[in-house]
Design a protein around this motif. Structure first.
Motif, PDB file in Angstrom:
ATOM      1  N   LEU A  65     -10.719  14.574   1.316  1.00  0.00           N
ATOM      2  CA  LEU A  65      -9.902  14.687   2.516  1.00  0.00           C
ATOM      3  C   LEU A  65      -9.983  16.118   3.023  1.00  0.00           C
ATOM      4  CD1 LEU A  65      -7.782  13.228   4.369  1.00  0.00           C
ATOM      5  CD2 LEU A  65      -6.067  14.418   3.014  1.00  0.00           C
ATOM      6  N   VAL A  66     -10.278  16.253   4.320  1.00  0.00           N
ATOM      7  CA  VAL A  66     -10.326  17.562   4.961  1.00  0.00           C
ATOM      8  C   VAL A  66      -9.107  17.674   5.874  1.00  0.00           C
ATOM      9  CG1 VAL A  66     -11.661  19.106   6.439  1.00  0.00           C
ATOM     10  CG2 VAL A  66     -12.854  17.542   4.877  1.00  0.00           C
ATOM     11  N   ILE A  67      -8.389  18.775   5.758  1.00  0.00           N
ATOM     12  CA  ILE A  67      -7.222  19.029   6.588  1.00  0.00           C
ATOM     13  C   ILE A  67      -7.516  20.244   7.471  1.00  0.00           C
ATOM     14  CG2 ILE A  67      -4.776  19.662   6.627  1.00  0.00           C
ATOM     15  CD1 ILE A  67      -4.512  18.278   3.879  1.00  0.00           C
ATOM     16  N   GLY A  68      -7.409  20.036   8.794  1.00  0.00           N
ATOM     17  CA  GLY A  68      -7.584  21.121   9.754  1.00  0.00           C
ATOM     18  C   GLY A  68      -6.235  21.703  10.127  1.00  0.00           C
ATOM     19  N   LYS A  69      -6.037  22.997   9.849  1.00  0.00           N
ATOM     20  CA  LYS A  69      -4.737  23.647  10.009  1.00  0.00           C
ATOM     21  C   LYS A  69      -4.501  24.242  11.394  1.00  0.00           C
ATOM     22  CE  LYS A  69      -4.262  26.728   7.032  1.00  0.00           C
ATOM     23  NZ  LYS A  69      -3.809  27.692   6.035  1.00  0.00           N
ATOM     24  N   GLY A  70      -5.309  23.880  12.366  1.00  0.00           N
ATOM     25  CA  GLY A  70      -5.145  24.402  13.714  1.00  0.00           C
ATOM     26  C   GLY A  70      -6.145  25.500  14.014  1.00  0.00           C
ATOM     27  N   VAL A  91     -10.540  14.954  -3.655  1.00  0.00           N
ATOM     28  CA  VAL A  91     -10.916  16.339  -3.387  1.00  0.00           C
ATOM     29  C   VAL A  91     -10.342  16.704  -2.026  1.00  0.00           C
ATOM     30  CG1 VAL A  91     -12.848  17.904  -2.954  1.00  0.00           C
ATOM     31  CG2 VAL A  91     -13.040  16.124  -4.721  1.00  0.00           C
ATOM     32  N   VAL A  92      -9.681  17.850  -1.931  1.00  0.00           N
ATOM     33  CA  VAL A  92      -9.087  18.256  -0.657  1.00  0.00           C
ATOM     34  C   VAL A  92      -9.632  19.614  -0.243  1.00  0.00           C
ATOM     35  CG1 VAL A  92      -7.031  19.283  -1.723  1.00  0.00           C
ATOM     36  CG2 VAL A  92      -6.942  18.533   0.647  1.00  0.00           C
ATOM     37  N   ARG A  93      -9.891  19.722   1.052  1.00  0.00           N
ATOM     38  CA  ARG A  93     -10.334  20.989   1.630  1.00  0.00           C
ATOM     39  C   ARG A  93      -9.402  21.293   2.795  1.00  0.00           C
ATOM     40  NH1 ARG A  93     -16.123  19.025   0.593  1.00  0.00           N
ATOM     41  NH2 ARG A  93     -16.468  19.918  -1.458  1.00  0.00           N
ATOM     42  N   VAL A  94      -8.750  22.432   2.744  1.00  0.00           N
ATOM     43  CA  VAL A  94      -7.803  22.847   3.778  1.00  0.00           C
ATOM     44  C   VAL A  94      -8.396  24.073   4.460  1.00  0.00           C
ATOM     45  CG1 VAL A  94      -5.456  23.630   4.240  1.00  0.00           C
ATOM     46  CG2 VAL A  94      -5.873  21.980   2.389  1.00  0.00           C
ATOM     47  N   LEU A  95      -8.687  23.928   5.767  1.00  0.00           N
ATOM     48  CA  LEU A  95      -9.390  24.981   6.496  1.00  0.00           C
ATOM     49  C   LEU A  95      -8.870  25.104   7.927  1.00  0.00           C
ATOM     50  CD1 LEU A  95     -12.951  23.747   5.493  1.00  0.00           C
ATOM     51  CD2 LEU A  95     -11.883  25.839   4.631  1.00  0.00           C
ATOM     52  N   GLN A  96      -9.150  26.226   8.540  1.00  0.00           N
ATOM     53  CA  GLN A  96      -8.931  26.395   9.977  1.00  0.00           C
ATOM     54  C   GLN A  96      -9.715  25.263  10.664  1.00  0.00           C
ATOM     55  OE1 GLN A  96     -11.524  27.386  12.216  1.00  0.00           O
ATOM     56  NE2 GLN A  96     -10.267  27.875  13.991  1.00  0.00           N
ATOM     57  N   THR A  97      -9.218  24.727  11.763  1.00  0.00           N
ATOM     58  CA  THR A  97      -9.752  23.469  12.298  1.00  0.00           C
ATOM     59  C   THR A  97     -11.233  23.515  12.656  1.00  0.00           C
ATOM     60  OG1 THR A  97      -7.593  22.666  12.974  1.00  0.00           O
ATOM     61  CG2 THR A  97      -9.489  21.749  14.129  1.00  0.00           C
ATOM     62  N   LYS A  99     -13.592  25.258  11.299  1.00  0.00           N
ATOM     63  CA  LYS A  99     -14.297  25.223  10.013  1.00  0.00           C
ATOM     64  C   LYS A  99     -14.119  23.864   9.340  1.00  0.00           C
ATOM     65  CE  LYS A  99     -13.907  30.171   9.330  1.00  0.00           C
ATOM     66  NZ  LYS A  99     -13.229  31.241   8.625  1.00  0.00           N
ATOM     67  N   ALA A 100     -12.916  23.283   9.482  1.00  0.00           N
ATOM     68  CA  ALA A 100     -12.650  21.971   8.878  1.00  0.00           C
ATOM     69  C   ALA A 100     -13.522  20.892   9.499  1.00  0.00           C
ATOM     70  CB  ALA A 100     -11.164  21.617   9.036  1.00  0.00           C
ATOM     71  N   VAL A 101     -13.675  20.919  10.815  1.00  0.00           N
ATOM     72  CA  VAL A 101     -14.514  19.927  11.493  1.00  0.00           C
ATOM     73  C   VAL A 101     -15.970  20.087  11.058  1.00  0.00           C
ATOM     74  CG1 VAL A 101     -15.457  19.239  13.745  1.00  0.00           C
ATOM     75  CG2 VAL A 101     -12.979  19.501  13.437  1.00  0.00           C
ATOM     76  N   ALA A 102     -16.447  21.315  10.955  1.00  0.00           N
ATOM     77  CA  ALA A 102     -17.822  21.545  10.498  1.00  0.00           C
ATOM     78  C   ALA A 102     -18.007  21.019   9.075  1.00  0.00           C
ATOM     79  CB  ALA A 102     -18.167  23.034  10.576  1.00  0.00           C
ATOM     80  N   GLU A 103     -17.041  21.292   8.196  1.00  0.00           N
ATOM     81  CA  GLU A 103     -17.095  20.818   6.806  1.00  0.00           C
ATOM     82  C   GLU A 103     -17.069  19.287   6.763  1.00  0.00           C
ATOM     83  OE1 GLU A 103     -16.957  21.028   2.520  1.00  0.00           O
ATOM     84  OE2 GLU A 103     -17.584  22.446   4.061  1.00  0.00           O
ATOM     85  N   TYR A 104     -16.152  18.701   7.529  1.00  0.00           N
ATOM     86  CA  TYR A 104     -16.038  17.247   7.592  1.00  0.00           C
ATOM     87  C   TYR A 104     -17.364  16.630   8.054  1.00  0.00           C
ATOM     88  CZ  TYR A 104     -14.853  12.688   9.508  1.00  0.00           C
ATOM     89  OH  TYR A 104     -14.855  11.344   9.811  1.00  0.00           O
ATOM     90  N   ASN A 105     -17.928  17.128   9.149  1.00  0.00           N
ATOM     91  CA  ASN A 105     -19.182  16.566   9.662  1.00  0.00           C
ATOM     92  C   ASN A 105     -20.323  16.737   8.665  1.00  0.00           C
ATOM     93  OD1 ASN A 105     -18.217  15.488  12.071  1.00  0.00           O
ATOM     94  ND2 ASN A 105     -18.659  17.335  13.249  1.00  0.00           N
TER      95      ASN A 105
END
Length: 122
Positions: A65-70, A91-97, A99-105
């Motif tokens: 799960l990727v969480i985008g924090k804005g 597995v969780v990844r918490v990132l600035q949005t 970066k989160a979108v790039a990680e998710y993709n």
């Protein structure tokens, strides 16, 4: 079934491949997406993402799960949310949005059963 790619992100606007509309904030999972309406759970920037915000995505069988924090990292994540994810072996990844979108993709491209919750403003 694979997770849909996020094809566009700007302040207050996200588009998901195959999605029927644009989103301000969104949830994505293998085979689907929808708007993330914070009013459903009473979420606020602080104390942040709560277990109820991620349960729907978890129910879709994700293992990451990727969480985008804005865009400005303003959205917090409650420790109880992280505890829930660990207990379920996710597995969780918490990132600035952005970066989160790039990680998710990237994870989508690797075929990972990934889900996400993304905040596209502050």
């Amino acid at each position: 079934m694979s997770s849909p790619e996020i094809v566009y992100l700007s302040w207050g606007h996200m588009e998901v491949k195959g999605g029927s509309s644009a989103y301000k904030d969104c949830k994505v999972w293998p085979g689907g997406s929808r708007a993330w309406d914070w009013r459903e759970t009473g979420t606020q920037h602080q104390p942040g993402v709560q277990p109820a915000d991620v349960e729907e995505v978890l129910s879709k069988g994700v293992n990451t799960l990727v969480i985008g924090k804005g865009m400005n990292d303003m959205l917090q994540v409650q420790s109880s949310t992280l505890d829930l994810l660990r207990q379920k072996g996710v597995v969780v990844r918490v990132l600035q949005t952005e970066k989160a979108v790039a990680e998710y993709n990237d994870l989508v491209g690797q075929g990972v059963r990934v889900g996400g919750v993304f905040h596209s403003t502050c």
